[in-house]
Design an enzyme around this catalytic site. Structure first.
Site, PDB file in Angstrom:
ATOM      1  N   LYS A 178      14.094   4.556 -12.656  1.00 36.10           N
ATOM      2  CA  LYS A 178      15.282   3.881 -12.104  1.00 36.10           C
ATOM      3  C   LYS A 178      14.803   2.533 -11.564  1.00 36.10           C
ATOM      4  O   LYS A 178      14.281   2.444 -10.453  1.00 36.10           O
ATOM      5  CB  LYS A 178      15.889   4.758 -11.002  1.00 36.10           C
ATOM      6  N   GLU A 253       5.983   4.131  -1.266  1.00 39.82           N
ATOM      7  CA  GLU A 253       5.301   2.852  -1.011  1.00 39.82           C
ATOM      8  C   GLU A 253       6.342   1.944  -0.386  1.00 39.82           C
ATOM      9  O   GLU A 253       7.278   1.516  -1.059  1.00 39.82           O
ATOM     10  CB  GLU A 253       4.802   2.222  -2.321  1.00 39.82           C
ATOM     11  N   CYS A 287       5.223  -6.739  -0.558  1.00 39.52           N
ATOM     12  CA  CYS A 287       5.097  -5.777   0.538  1.00 39.52           C
ATOM     13  C   CYS A 287       3.845  -6.068   1.358  1.00 39.52           C
ATOM     14  O   CYS A 287       3.780  -5.728   2.528  1.00 39.52           O
ATOM     15  CB  CYS A 287       5.060  -4.366  -0.026  1.00 39.52           C
ATOM     16  N   GLU A 388      10.297  -6.686   8.794  1.00 37.92           N
ATOM     17  CA  GLU A 388       9.890  -7.268   7.516  1.00 37.92           C
ATOM     18  C   GLU A 388      10.950  -8.251   7.037  1.00 37.92           C
ATOM     19  O   GLU A 388      12.120  -7.888   6.912  1.00 37.92           O
ATOM     20  CB  GLU A 388       9.713  -6.153   6.486  1.00 37.92           C
TER      21      GLU A 388
END
Ligand code: NAD
Length: 495
Positions: A178, A253, A287, A388
């Site tokens: 996906k 993750e 990330c 973030e």
């Protein structure tokens, strides 16, 4: 949109649109114009893909293939990616706006994952166990889990997919992918190579569409054994909770707020370049972005000025051009989120040393750009230092000594990566030991390899990708007991 390119899903070896009949448009972040469409799948499509993957796992040629043959298929796929690297990189850039130079580098490197895990496929070994029972021969087998759902984000779609696909297939699983609704095209283009490599039908399948629509169906489907997810922490938490209800294996993750720590004894020129590569490469959309630059107070002024001076020279532009150093943000909502965080930083009292807005140049007007932005004198308690951003926004935080640096570095819910810049080898080892992060770079930043395990401490994730340990997350252990005695002992007691 005039004549958009249309990409299709691969399900059970066949190209498919969607049962909904709807299409999702995808835009080029540099021009803002929609350039392609992918199927907007629904529940029926998700179920078909999972059922196909389950059939391919349970019967047909895939489970009968020797591990060596599986490995050869993976290596063939690696060769095909190497052959088509330029084409795939160009699709990535059109879809997600990252630099062609970076994407081409990634695409040329990705075959190594398929070679590495292809080589590992026939080295998955069980063990012969010592036995405390008389005349029992006991051993372990390492077996695949079954159907793996791989959910990927919009930054580096093919790289982050490869980190899942290569070990999952090497271990003998089947996969339903996906991709992000914003950047599905390169994943669908890769499926032609999966077919060409000769993977049996149903071993690799794709389901495109909105995450909130098809994601929960995939994650909770009874025939799915494992979910391998890369994305934001809120989505990751939702996926984890949902998978828990159905007792699925899960690897996550997630995000980061990584500290890049510059000690006064560092080579300052190198550290400055490391700071820039940590946050402005890929427009900060990684990330592992070194979004918190921790600088020892005695060199704080010098480092801040040099980082600002170098960032000021960054050339924003068309990500396809070799001369461009900073491309656009991948999506308009993400561009708006980055701008909001810049407001948050200002309101929190951080001093804007560079950027802080959309660029004014006319040739960038249609793209989703944000200027490289640097905030000075940031306090680690400010929101800009805790959340973030996923964009080109750097917070510089001063510290006095090693203990304070470690304490600020670890004062975050995240633990994905950290950088340490120092000329003192003892300090490098001391700080490395104490930083709570899955990856620590000493005098370098933003390096990854198929050989080096990658993953998060704390809320940055669960499990590891890359390296030999990665395959463990796609295997389960079976213990086998063989009775070699002539008789069967007392059946009413535990043996
Ligand atoms: P996201 O969480 O919005 O989406 C990730 C994927 O999850 C997409 O494919 C999306 O369609 C899907 N999804 C959304 N809702 C879902 C649901 N309810 N159930 C199942 N799937 C669902 O993340 P994003 O915005 O695409 O990517 C950016 C984030 O990814 C950042 O937070 C970044 O730190 C993280 N990231 C982490 C790593 C890593 O390896 N640690 C690497 C790259 C990006």
């Amino acid at each position: 949109m005039s004549n958009p390119e249309r990409f299709q899903n691969l399900v059970d070896g066949q190209y498919r649109t969607s049962s909904t009949g709807r299409w999702l448009a995808t835009a080029n972040p540099f021009t803002g114009a929609e350039w392609a469409e992918v199927p907007q799948c629904g529940a029926e499509d998700a179920a078909l893909a999972i059922e196909a993957a389950h059939r391919a796992f349970s019967s047909g040629p895939w489970p009968k293939l020797s591990a060596t043959s599986r490995g050869k298929l993976l290596r063939r796929l690696g060769d095909l990616i190497a052959r088509d690297a330029e084409k795939l990189a160009a699709i990535e850039v059109r879809d997600n706006g990252k630099l062609y130079a970076e994407m081409l580098g990634q695409l040329r490197y990705l075959p190594e994952w398929f070679y590495y895990f292809g080589g590992l496929a026939d080295k998955i070994e069980g063990g012969v166990l010592p036995s405390d029972k008389p005349q029992i021969f006991s051993y372990t087998k390492r077996e695949p889990l079954g159907v793996v759902v791989a959910i990927t984000p919009w930054n580096s779609p093919l790289m982050l997919l490869t980190w899942k696909l290569a070990p999952a297939l090497a271990a003998g699983n089947t996969v339903v992918i996906k991709p992000s609704e914003f950047t599905s095209c390169s994943t669908l283009a890769l499926m032609a190579l999966v077919k060409e490599a000769g993977f049996p039908d149903g071993v690799v399948n794709t389901v495109t569409g909105f995450g909130h629509e098809v994601g929960p169906i995939l994650v909770s489907h009874p025939l799915v054994a494992k979910v391998a997810f890369t994305g934001g922490d809120a989505t990751g938490a939702a996926v984890y909770a949902q998978a828990a209800k159905h007792i699925k294996h899960v690897t996550l993750e997630l995000g980061g707020k990584s500290p890049n720590i510059v000690f006064a004894d560092a080579n300052i020129e190198h550290a400055v370049k490391g700071a820039i590569s940590g946050i402005f490469a890929a427009s900060g959309q990684t990330c592992i972005a070194g979004s918190r630059l921790l600088v020892q107070r005695s060199v704080y002024q010098e480092v801040s000025e040099k980082v600002v001076d170098l960032a000021r020279t960054a050339k924003l532009g068309d990500p396809m051009l070799e001369s461009t150093q900073v491309g656009p943000i991948t999506t308009q909502p993400q561009r708006d989120k980055v701008l909001q965080y810049i407001d948050v930083a200002r309101e929190g009292g951080a001093e804007c040393l560079l950027g802080g807005k959309r660029p004014e140049a006319a040739e960038l007007a249609n793209g989703w750009f944000v200027e490289p932005t640097i905030f000075g004198d940031v306090n680690n308690q400010m929101r800009i230092a805790r959340e973030e951003v996923f964009g080109p926004v750097l917070s510089i935080i001063p510290f006095d000594d090693e203990d304070e640096a470690i304490s600020i570095a670890n004062d975050t819910p995240y633990g994905l990566a950290a950088g340490i810049w120092t000329s003192d080898i003892r300090r490098a080892f001391r700080v490395t030991d104490q930083v709570r992060a899955g990856t620590v770079w000493v005098n370098t930043y933003r390096a990854v390899s198929f050989m080096a395990p990658f993953g998060g401490y704390k809320q940055s994730g669960i499990g590891r990708e890359n390296g030999q340990v990665a395959i463990e997350d796609y295997l389960q252990t079976k213990s086998v007991w063989v009775n070699l005695a002539e008789d069967v002992p007392n059946p009413f007691v535990l043996r």
